[in-house]
Design a protein around this motif. Sequence first.
Motif, mmCIF file in Angstrom:
data_model
loop_
_atom_site.group_PDB
_atom_site.id
_atom_site.type_symbol
_atom_site.label_atom_id
_atom_site.label_comp_id
_atom_site.label_asym_id
_atom_site.label_seq_id
_atom_site.Cartn_x
_atom_site.Cartn_y
_atom_site.Cartn_z
ATOM 1 N N CYS A 1 -35.413 92.701 47.273
ATOM 2 C CA CYS A 1 -36.726 92.797 47.930
ATOM 3 C C CYS A 1 -37.413 91.439 48.003
ATOM 4 C CB CYS A 1 -37.603 93.813 47.217
ATOM 5 S SG CYS A 1 -37.044 95.509 47.457
ATOM 6 N N ALA A 2 -37.254 90.621 46.975
ATOM 7 C CA ALA A 2 -37.836 89.279 47.002
ATOM 8 C C ALA A 2 -37.190 88.430 48.100
ATOM 9 C CB ALA A 2 -37.669 88.601 45.646
ATOM 10 N N ASP A 3 -35.883 88.543 48.255
ATOM 11 C CA ASP A 3 -35.199 87.810 49.322
ATOM 12 C C ASP A 3 -35.645 88.289 50.698
ATOM 13 O OD1 ASP A 3 -33.834 86.265 47.506
ATOM 14 O OD2 ASP A 3 -31.972 87.437 47.627
ATOM 15 N N LEU A 4 -35.768 89.599 50.865
ATOM 16 C CA LEU A 4 -36.240 90.140 52.133
ATOM 17 C C LEU A 4 -37.661 89.666 52.440
ATOM 18 C CD1 LEU A 4 -34.989 93.829 52.008
ATOM 19 C CD2 LEU A 4 -34.179 92.031 53.527
ATOM 20 N N PHE A 5 -38.513 89.645 51.429
ATOM 21 C CA PHE A 5 -39.894 89.205 51.599
ATOM 22 C C PHE A 5 -39.934 87.745 52.035
ATOM 23 C CE2 PHE A 5 -44.150 87.986 50.319
ATOM 24 C CZ PHE A 5 -44.906 89.094 50.660
ATOM 25 N N ALA A 6 -39.126 86.903 51.385
ATOM 26 C CA ALA A 6 -39.087 85.481 51.733
ATOM 27 C C ALA A 6 -38.567 85.277 53.160
ATOM 28 C CB ALA A 6 -38.212 84.720 50.741
ATOM 29 N N GLU A 7 -37.548 86.028 53.537
ATOM 30 C CA GLU A 7 -37.018 85.916 54.899
ATOM 31 C C GLU A 7 -38.046 86.350 55.936
ATOM 32 O OE1 GLU A 7 -34.188 84.659 56.171
ATOM 33 O OE2 GLU A 7 -33.734 83.961 54.154
ATOM 34 N N CYS A 8 -38.802 87.397 55.622
ATOM 35 C CA CYS A 8 -39.812 87.880 56.554
ATOM 36 C C CYS A 8 -40.943 86.865 56.702
ATOM 37 C CB CYS A 8 -40.354 89.219 56.095
ATOM 38 S SG CYS A 8 -41.492 89.967 57.256
ATOM 39 N N MET B 1 -21.575 103.121 36.694
ATOM 40 C CA MET B 1 -22.944 102.794 37.019
ATOM 41 C C MET B 1 -23.461 101.769 36.024
ATOM 42 S SD MET B 1 -26.323 105.176 36.911
ATOM 43 C CE MET B 1 -26.754 104.796 35.231
ATOM 44 N N ALA B 2 -24.169 100.802 36.528
ATOM 45 C CA ALA B 2 -24.801 99.810 35.672
ATOM 46 C C ALA B 2 -26.012 100.437 34.995
ATOM 47 C CB ALA B 2 -25.222 98.618 36.510
ATOM 48 N N ASN B 3 -26.538 99.748 34.009
ATOM 49 C CA ASN B 3 -27.703 100.327 33.356
ATOM 50 C C ASN B 3 -28.941 100.183 34.242
ATOM 51 O OD1 ASN B 3 -28.441 97.663 33.049
ATOM 52 N ND2 ASN B 3 -28.040 97.592 30.865
ATOM 53 N N LYS B 4 -29.994 100.867 33.857
ATOM 54 C CA LYS B 4 -31.196 100.936 34.687
ATOM 55 C C LYS B 4 -31.856 99.575 34.853
ATOM 56 C CE LYS B 4 -32.165 105.671 33.369
ATOM 57 N NZ LYS B 4 -33.078 106.580 32.696
ATOM 58 N N ARG B 5 -31.826 98.777 33.811
ATOM 59 C CA ARG B 5 -32.440 97.455 33.882
ATOM 60 C C ARG B 5 -31.754 96.592 34.930
ATOM 61 N NH1 ARG B 5 -31.357 94.078 28.898
ATOM 62 N NH2 ARG B 5 -31.059 96.198 28.261
ATOM 63 N N THR B 6 -30.441 96.627 34.977
ATOM 64 C CA THR B 6 -29.693 95.852 35.960
ATOM 65 C C THR B 6 -29.966 96.347 37.375
ATOM 66 O OG1 THR B 6 -27.960 95.543 34.307
ATOM 67 C CG2 THR B 6 -27.397 95.035 36.579
ATOM 68 N N LEU B 7 -30.056 97.650 37.533
ATOM 69 C CA LEU B 7 -30.338 98.221 38.847
ATOM 70 C C LEU B 7 -31.735 97.828 39.323
ATOM 71 C CD1 LEU B 7 -29.186 99.955 41.093
ATOM 72 C CD2 LEU B 7 -29.996 101.965 39.871
ATOM 73 N N LYS B 8 -32.722 97.888 38.430
ATOM 74 C CA LYS B 8 -34.080 97.481 38.788
ATOM 75 C C LYS B 8 -34.131 95.995 39.140
ATOM 76 C CE LYS B 8 -36.679 100.870 36.119
ATOM 77 N NZ LYS B 8 -37.639 101.068 35.017
ATOM 78 N N ARG B 9 -33.418 95.176 38.393
ATOM 79 C CA ARG B 9 -33.393 93.742 38.659
ATOM 80 C C ARG B 9 -32.772 93.455 40.025
ATOM 81 N NH1 ARG B 9 -30.667 91.323 34.145
ATOM 82 N NH2 ARG B 9 -32.641 91.645 33.088
ATOM 83 N N ALA B 10 -31.710 94.174 40.370
ATOM 84 C CA ALA B 10 -31.068 93.994 41.673
ATOM 85 C C ALA B 10 -32.003 94.394 42.807
ATOM 86 C CB ALA B 10 -29.771 94.797 41.732
ATOM 87 N N LYS C 1 -43.659 98.364 49.633
ATOM 88 C CA LYS C 1 -43.665 99.814 49.401
ATOM 89 C C LYS C 1 -42.278 100.308 49.004
ATOM 90 C CE LYS C 1 -44.830 104.047 51.851
ATOM 91 N NZ LYS C 1 -45.275 104.594 53.140
ATOM 92 N N MET C 2 -41.236 99.788 49.665
ATOM 93 C CA MET C 2 -39.866 100.175 49.349
ATOM 94 C C MET C 2 -39.517 99.758 47.924
ATOM 95 S SD MET C 2 -36.265 98.946 51.028
ATOM 96 C CE MET C 2 -36.460 97.304 50.396
ATOM 97 N N GLN C 3 -39.886 98.543 47.544
ATOM 98 C CA GLN C 3 -39.586 98.057 46.198
ATOM 99 C C GLN C 3 -40.236 98.950 45.147
ATOM 100 O OE1 GLN C 3 -41.069 94.150 45.378
ATOM 101 N NE2 GLN C 3 -40.009 94.009 43.422
ATOM 102 N N SER C 4 -41.484 99.248 45.328
ATOM 103 C CA SER C 4 -42.201 100.092 44.373
ATOM 104 C C SER C 4 -41.575 101.479 44.290
ATOM 105 C CB SER C 4 -43.662 100.193 44.794
ATOM 106 O OG SER C 4 -44.339 101.113 44.008
ATOM 107 N N ASN C 5 -41.230 102.034 45.433
ATOM 108 C CA ASN C 5 -40.660 103.382 45.485
ATOM 109 C C ASN C 5 -39.320 103.445 44.758
ATOM 110 O OD1 ASN C 5 -40.026 106.022 46.206
ATOM 111 N ND2 ASN C 5 -39.332 105.431 48.235
ATOM 112 N N PHE C 6 -38.420 102.509 45.060
ATOM 113 C CA PHE C 6 -37.079 102.594 44.487
ATOM 114 C C PHE C 6 -37.050 102.199 43.018
ATOM 115 C CE2 PHE C 6 -35.813 102.882 48.903
ATOM 116 C CZ PHE C 6 -34.813 103.834 48.826
#
Length: 90
Positions: free
Chosen positions: A15-22, A1-10, A46-51
């Motif tokens: 989510c930023a890519d999904l937002f731009a596509e939408c 498992m990667a560290n938490k910072r890397t997971l949050k960044r991913a 909402k998904m970004q904030s939750n995860f």
Amino acid sequence: MANKRTLKRAINLICADLFAECVAASLYGPSKNKDNSDAVLFRIIKMQSNFVSRVGHPEPGMKASDYYRDLREKFNAEVDDIIININNLL
């Protein structure tokens, strides 16, 4: 498992890519259904904030590796569902 910072960044990058596509799909797609695109945008935020908040607080009594595996699986399922919704905007 990667560290938490890397997971949050991913999570934030996906989510930023999904937002731009939408946004692009709502602006340049053939149908101009603003209500559906707004709902998808709200769902992405909402998904970004939750995860991101769930990354820092694993459930007590659950092994960390199992928790993060479950988190990634649920995130991927949610992303797949949002992608389907974005494709329906076109």
